[in-house]
Enzyme design. Sequence first.
Site, mmCIF file in Angstrom:
data_model
loop_
_atom_site.group_PDB
_atom_site.id
_atom_site.type_symbol
_atom_site.label_atom_id
_atom_site.label_comp_id
_atom_site.label_asym_id
_atom_site.label_seq_id
_atom_site.Cartn_x
_atom_site.Cartn_y
_atom_site.Cartn_z
ATOM 1 N N LYS A 1 36.728 39.104 38.290
ATOM 2 C CA LYS A 1 35.711 40.142 38.158
ATOM 3 C C LYS A 1 35.249 40.557 39.550
ATOM 4 O O LYS A 1 34.863 39.727 40.349
ATOM 5 C CB LYS A 1 34.520 39.611 37.364
ATOM 6 C CG LYS A 1 34.859 39.403 35.913
ATOM 7 C CD LYS A 1 33.734 38.736 35.154
ATOM 8 C CE LYS A 1 34.188 38.347 33.767
ATOM 9 N NZ LYS A 1 35.191 37.247 33.781
ATOM 10 N N ASP B 1 42.270 34.707 40.350
ATOM 11 C CA ASP B 1 40.842 35.011 40.258
ATOM 12 C C ASP B 1 40.284 35.399 41.620
ATOM 13 O O ASP B 1 40.958 35.315 42.636
ATOM 14 C CB ASP B 1 40.085 33.780 39.740
ATOM 15 C CG ASP B 1 40.216 33.636 38.235
ATOM 16 O OD1 ASP B 1 40.657 34.603 37.587
ATOM 17 O OD2 ASP B 1 39.870 32.553 37.718
ATOM 18 N N MET C 1 27.124 27.300 39.389
ATOM 19 C CA MET C 1 26.578 28.547 38.821
ATOM 20 C C MET C 1 25.065 28.452 38.666
ATOM 21 O O MET C 1 24.495 28.935 37.684
ATOM 22 C CB MET C 1 27.237 28.845 37.458
ATOM 23 C CG MET C 1 28.737 29.034 37.564
ATOM 24 S SD MET C 1 29.546 29.210 35.965
ATOM 25 C CE MET C 1 29.759 27.499 35.483
#
Length: 252
Positions: free
Chosen positions: A62, A40, A177
């Site tokens: 991402k 990741d 987050m």
Amino acid sequence: MGSACKPGKVYIVGAGPGDPELITVKGLRLVREADVIFYDRLIPQEVLREAKPSAKLVFVGKAPGKHTYTQDEINRMLVEEACKGKTVVRLKGGDPYVFGRGEEECMYVLEHGVPCEVVPGVTSAIAGPAYAGIPVTHRGIASSFAVVTGREALEKGRRMVNYGAIAKAVDTLVILMGVSNLENIVREILDAGVDPETPVAIVERATMPEQRVVVGNLANIVEKARKAGVKPPAVVVVGKVVRLRDKLWKFA
Ligand code: SAH
């Protein structure tokens, strides 16, 4: 598992929060032994340098301008590579089972008849505050802590996290987050009746060389974060333990 599958094994490995030395001994050994590594964005690049020269390294995170794999595609690739008899490492930031979807991947792999093992990692939820001089517990000050996701705030129809109730129930609240929804989360906590003077710290890029800490309280942290331009990845800590930073963080 089809008849063509001669399964090796998939290891779901936590790489730790960013400092390359915070991967476990077991995690590092598996990185060195792996034939294929799916990694990741938030994993320390230094760790990848430990892979065998022949190892196949596949970025599946991402990032702007890079191909993004869906979770289904990642799941399938893990099984596909393991079925070639390979040792596959799925390397994830922090701990793979803390908001990391490592458990989804391991379930999928096992359902397909391929062995899967988890290697826990040092989570940013605890290491992030620690590297900023903030222990999540302290005798007489905090006997409990909770880790929640910040991506469940007001605008979502389906609510899973009741920030106000949790903030009242535990001594230390750690939010992952949480940057983009900070304003909503803080409002919910204040609406629940938590003291606006309750200290809050935001640890940005924790355990990395660029680590930055913004400290305030529930009344002013949204404004302070905006002024400082806080960006993900960041850990938000709410609770009296934030004050211990004055005694624990030598470089303050
Ligand atoms: N499995 C990871 C968490 C994945 S969710 C773990 O255990 O740490 C991703 C969130 O984790 C980010 O949005 C941020 O809130 C937090 N995070 C991960 N690495 C971080 C870091 N180095 N500094 C600050 N926050 C981090």
